[in-house]
Design a protein around this motif. Structure first.
Motif, short mmCIF file in Angstrom:
data_model
loop_
_atom_site.label_atom_id
_atom_site.label_comp_id
_atom_site.label_asym_id
_atom_site.label_seq_id
_atom_site.Cartn_x
_atom_site.Cartn_y
_atom_site.Cartn_z
N THR A 28 0.78 -1.24 0.00
CA THR A 28 0.00 0.00 0.00
C THR A 28 0.81 1.29 0.00
O THR A 28 0.28 2.35 -0.32
N PHE A 31 0.82 3.76 -3.08
CA PHE A 31 -0.45 4.48 -3.23
C PHE A 31 -0.57 5.58 -2.19
O PHE A 31 -1.07 6.68 -2.48
N ASP A 32 -0.11 5.31 -0.97
CA ASP A 32 -0.15 6.32 0.08
C ASP A 32 0.78 7.49 -0.25
O ASP A 32 0.44 8.65 0.02
N THR A 33 1.93 7.19 -0.83
CA THR A 33 2.85 8.25 -1.24
C THR A 33 2.20 9.15 -2.28
O THR A 33 2.25 10.38 -2.18
N CYS A 34 1.57 8.55 -3.30
CA CYS A 34 0.88 9.33 -4.33
C CYS A 34 -0.25 10.16 -3.73
O CYS A 34 -0.42 11.34 -4.05
N LYS A 35 -1.02 9.56 -2.82
CA LYS A 35 -2.12 10.28 -2.18
C LYS A 35 -1.61 11.48 -1.40
O LYS A 35 -2.18 12.57 -1.46
N SER A 36 -0.51 11.29 -0.67
CA SER A 36 0.05 12.39 0.10
C SER A 36 0.52 13.52 -0.81
O SER A 36 0.33 14.70 -0.50
N MET A 38 -0.68 14.18 -3.78
CA MET A 38 -1.88 14.78 -4.36
C MET A 38 -2.54 15.76 -3.39
O MET A 38 -3.13 16.74 -3.80
N GLN A 39 -2.43 15.49 -2.10
CA GLN A 39 -3.02 16.39 -1.10
C GLN A 39 -2.22 17.68 -0.95
O GLN A 39 -2.75 18.67 -0.50
N GLY A 43 1.57 17.09 -6.26
CA GLY A 43 0.90 16.08 -7.06
C GLY A 43 0.27 16.62 -8.33
O GLY A 43 0.13 17.83 -8.51
N LEU A 47 -4.23 10.33 -9.82
CA LEU A 47 -3.29 9.33 -9.36
C LEU A 47 -2.26 8.98 -10.44
O LEU A 47 -1.05 8.92 -10.15
N THR A 50 0.22 11.85 -11.02
CA THR A 50 1.11 11.97 -9.86
C THR A 50 2.15 10.85 -9.87
O THR A 50 3.33 11.09 -9.62
#
Length: 109
Positions: A28, A31-36, A38-39, A43, A47, A50
């Motif tokens: 996971t 995906f968490d790195t990309c989400k962070s 993007m926030q 990003g 997804l 990014t």
């Protein structure tokens, strides 16, 4: 598993938490790195964009920045959850659970 290696239930739960936490974080974390990202402002609009930017910037290793810290956090969360579940089980279902091995392990009757 604990019986085969002569481990206490708590040590077995810790070992299981470590193995499952490391595997879960490995799957996971990208995906968490990309989400962070993007926030924040780094990003892209989604997804895939990014992930492309991250790959271009630092290669595959960029997806795993901070992996060790996150893996440790997930391992601790798994252990705490399992231990809490065990002890709450005694309180919530006193007639259905019995203690074995010095009160460290719960099994259904």
């Amino acid at each position: 598993v604990c019986d085969g290696f002569d481990l206490s239930p708590t040590v077995g739960a810790a070992a299981g938490s470590i193995v499952s936490g490391v595997i879960c974080a490995l799957i996971t974390h990208p995906f968490d790195t990309c989400k962070s990202l993007m926030q924040g402002e780094l990003g892209g609009p989604g997804l895939v964009e990014t992930a492309r930017r991250l790959q271009a910037e630092g290669g595959t290793a960029a997806f795993f920045r901070g992996y060790g810290t996150r893996a440790a956090m997930v391992c601790m969360c798994f252990f705490i959850f399992n231990e809490t579940k065990l002890y709450l089980g005694y309180a919530l279902f006193p007639g259905e659970l019995s203690a074995t091995r010095d009160g460290d392990d719960a099994t259904r009757r």
